[in-house]
Design a protein around this motif. Structure first.
Motif, PDB file in Angstrom:
ATOM      1  N   GLY A 151      43.875  50.777  -7.842  1.00 19.73           N
ATOM      2  CA  GLY A 151      42.688  51.455  -7.338  1.00 19.73           C
ATOM      3  C   GLY A 151      42.652  51.705  -5.853  1.00 19.73           C
ATOM      4  O   GLY A 151      41.583  51.991  -5.306  1.00 19.73           O
ATOM      5  N   THR A 152      43.772  51.638  -5.191  1.00 14.32           N
ATOM      6  CA  THR A 152      43.782  51.824  -3.745  1.00 14.32           C
ATOM      7  C   THR A 152      43.373  53.238  -3.350  1.00 14.32           C
ATOM      8  O   THR A 152      42.707  53.431  -2.338  1.00 14.32           O
ATOM      9  CB  THR A 152      45.182  51.510  -3.193  1.00 14.32           C
ATOM     10  N   PHE A 153      43.744  54.218  -4.156  1.00  9.70           N
ATOM     11  CA  PHE A 153      43.483  55.605  -3.803  1.00  9.70           C
ATOM     12  C   PHE A 153      42.205  56.156  -4.458  1.00  9.70           C
ATOM     13  O   PHE A 153      42.007  57.372  -4.469  1.00  9.70           O
ATOM     14  CB  PHE A 153      44.679  56.476  -4.180  1.00  9.70           C
ATOM     15  N   ASP A 154      41.352  55.294  -4.974  1.00 11.01           N
ATOM     16  CA  ASP A 154      40.113  55.756  -5.606  1.00 11.01           C
ATOM     17  C   ASP A 154      39.185  56.453  -4.623  1.00 11.01           C
ATOM     18  O   ASP A 154      38.421  57.342  -5.016  1.00 11.01           O
ATOM     19  CB  ASP A 154      39.375  54.588  -6.265  1.00 11.01           C
ATOM     20  N   VAL A 155      39.244  56.073  -3.385  1.00 13.60           N
ATOM     21  CA  VAL A 155      38.383  56.710  -2.374  1.00 13.60           C
ATOM     22  C   VAL A 155      38.716  58.194  -2.266  1.00 13.60           C
ATOM     23  O   VAL A 155      37.817  59.046  -2.226  1.00 13.60           O
ATOM     24  CB  VAL A 155      38.556  56.007  -1.003  1.00 13.60           C
ATOM     25  N   PHE A 156      40.016  58.508  -2.264  1.00 12.52           N
ATOM     26  CA  PHE A 156      40.424  59.912  -2.160  1.00 12.52           C
ATOM     27  C   PHE A 156      40.068  60.676  -3.430  1.00 12.52           C
ATOM     28  O   PHE A 156      39.626  61.819  -3.366  1.00 12.52           O
ATOM     29  CB  PHE A 156      41.923  60.009  -1.879  1.00 12.52           C
ATOM     30  N   GLY A 157      40.260  60.057  -4.576  1.00 12.86           N
ATOM     31  CA  GLY A 157      39.900  60.695  -5.842  1.00 12.86           C
ATOM     32  C   GLY A 157      38.408  60.967  -5.926  1.00 12.86           C
ATOM     33  O   GLY A 157      37.980  62.016  -6.405  1.00 12.86           O
ATOM     34  N   TYR A 190      29.450  61.584 -10.754  1.00 16.36           N
ATOM     35  CA  TYR A 190      29.494  60.170 -10.394  1.00 16.36           C
ATOM     36  C   TYR A 190      28.422  59.910  -9.346  1.00 16.36           C
ATOM     37  O   TYR A 190      28.292  60.638  -8.372  1.00 16.36           O
ATOM     38  CB  TYR A 190      30.862  59.791  -9.828  1.00 16.36           C
ATOM     39  N   GLU A 191      27.660  58.836  -9.547  1.00 12.02           N
ATOM     40  CA  GLU A 191      26.587  58.535  -8.602  1.00 12.02           C
ATOM     41  C   GLU A 191      27.110  58.015  -7.274  1.00 12.02           C
ATOM     42  O   GLU A 191      26.642  58.391  -6.213  1.00 12.02           O
ATOM     43  CB  GLU A 191      25.626  57.519  -9.211  1.00 12.02           C
ATOM     44  N   ASN A 192      28.099  57.115  -7.355  1.00 10.64           N
ATOM     45  CA  ASN A 192      28.648  56.549  -6.122  1.00 10.64           C
ATOM     46  C   ASN A 192      30.095  56.116  -6.367  1.00 10.64           C
ATOM     47  O   ASN A 192      30.622  56.239  -7.470  1.00 10.64           O
ATOM     48  CB  ASN A 192      27.799  55.377  -5.627  1.00 10.64           C
ATOM     49  N   SER A 220      34.976  54.090  -9.338  1.00  5.81           N
ATOM     50  CA  SER A 220      36.053  53.099  -9.398  1.00  5.81           C
ATOM     51  C   SER A 220      36.027  52.328 -10.705  1.00  5.81           C
ATOM     52  O   SER A 220      37.077  52.039 -11.286  1.00  5.81           O
ATOM     53  CB  SER A 220      35.943  52.128  -8.233  1.00  5.81           C
ATOM     54  N   ARG A 221      34.860  51.992 -11.202  1.00  4.48           N
ATOM     55  CA  ARG A 221      34.747  51.254 -12.457  1.00  4.48           C
ATOM     56  C   ARG A 221      35.244  52.091 -13.631  1.00  4.48           C
ATOM     57  O   ARG A 221      35.997  51.612 -14.476  1.00  4.48           O
ATOM     58  CB  ARG A 221      33.294  50.836 -12.693  1.00  4.48           C
ATOM     59  N   ILE A 222      34.874  53.360 -13.676  1.00  3.08           N
ATOM     60  CA  ILE A 222      35.304  54.251 -14.760  1.00  3.08           C
ATOM     61  C   ILE A 222      36.816  54.462 -14.709  1.00  3.08           C
ATOM     62  O   ILE A 222      37.504  54.418 -15.738  1.00  3.08           O
ATOM     63  CB  ILE A 222      34.539  55.587 -14.682  1.00  3.08           C
ATOM     64  N   LYS A 223      37.346  54.668 -13.521  1.00  8.28           N
ATOM     65  CA  LYS A 223      38.786  54.861 -13.386  1.00  8.28           C
ATOM     66  C   LYS A 223      39.559  53.589 -13.734  1.00  8.28           C
ATOM     67  O   LYS A 223      40.640  53.652 -14.320  1.00  8.28           O
ATOM     68  CB  LYS A 223      39.150  55.319 -11.969  1.00  8.28           C
TER      69      LYS A 223
END
Length: 124
Positions: free
Chosen positions: A65-71, A82-84, A89-92
């Motif tokens: 999950g390191t790149f979840d911010v970019f996604g 996605y709300e936030n 991150s939880r869904i991914k």
């Protein structure tokens, strides 16, 4: 699921993709050097192994999950489903956990390439 199954029981396509990328890197290194010297084969195999291992480690970092911010940033351009970032991150993470450790074939194939290169270097 046992640890060995998690590490090595994956679809054959993952292993094939890693092996093809490794073979392409090895061929590229061999084209750059000569096909007649034994050291060139050692160099090609160990380079291909290093590339496969590093790609596997990159996929491992991505899996965690390191790149979840970019996604999440790119997902906000199109639709706002996605709300936030936490929900995203939880869904991914749930989707990633269903696929398993798909980065392990890359690391395994890289270790095989590296081992073949080292065997060629020390025993030939």
């Amino acid at each position: 699921m046992s640890l060995t199954a998690r590490l090595f029981r994956h679809h054959w396509g993952h292993y094939l993709a890693a092996a093809l990328i490794g073979a392409a890197v090895a061929l590229a290194v061999l084209f750059q050097s000569s096909f007649s010297e034994l050291f060139s084969y050692y160099s090609a195999l160990t380079t291909a192994g290093a590339v496969c291992i590093l790609l596997g480690l990159l996929f491992c970092v991505s899996y965690n999950g390191t790149f979840d911010v970019f996604g999440y940033a790119f997902a906000q351009f199109g639709s706002h489903r996605y709300e936030n970032l936490l929900d995203y991150s939880r869904i991914k993470a749930e989707k990633r956990s269903k696929r398993g450790w798909t980065f392990m074939p890359w690391i395994s194939v890289g270790v095989v390439f590296t081992a073949l290169g080292l065997l060629l270097r020390f025993f030939a």
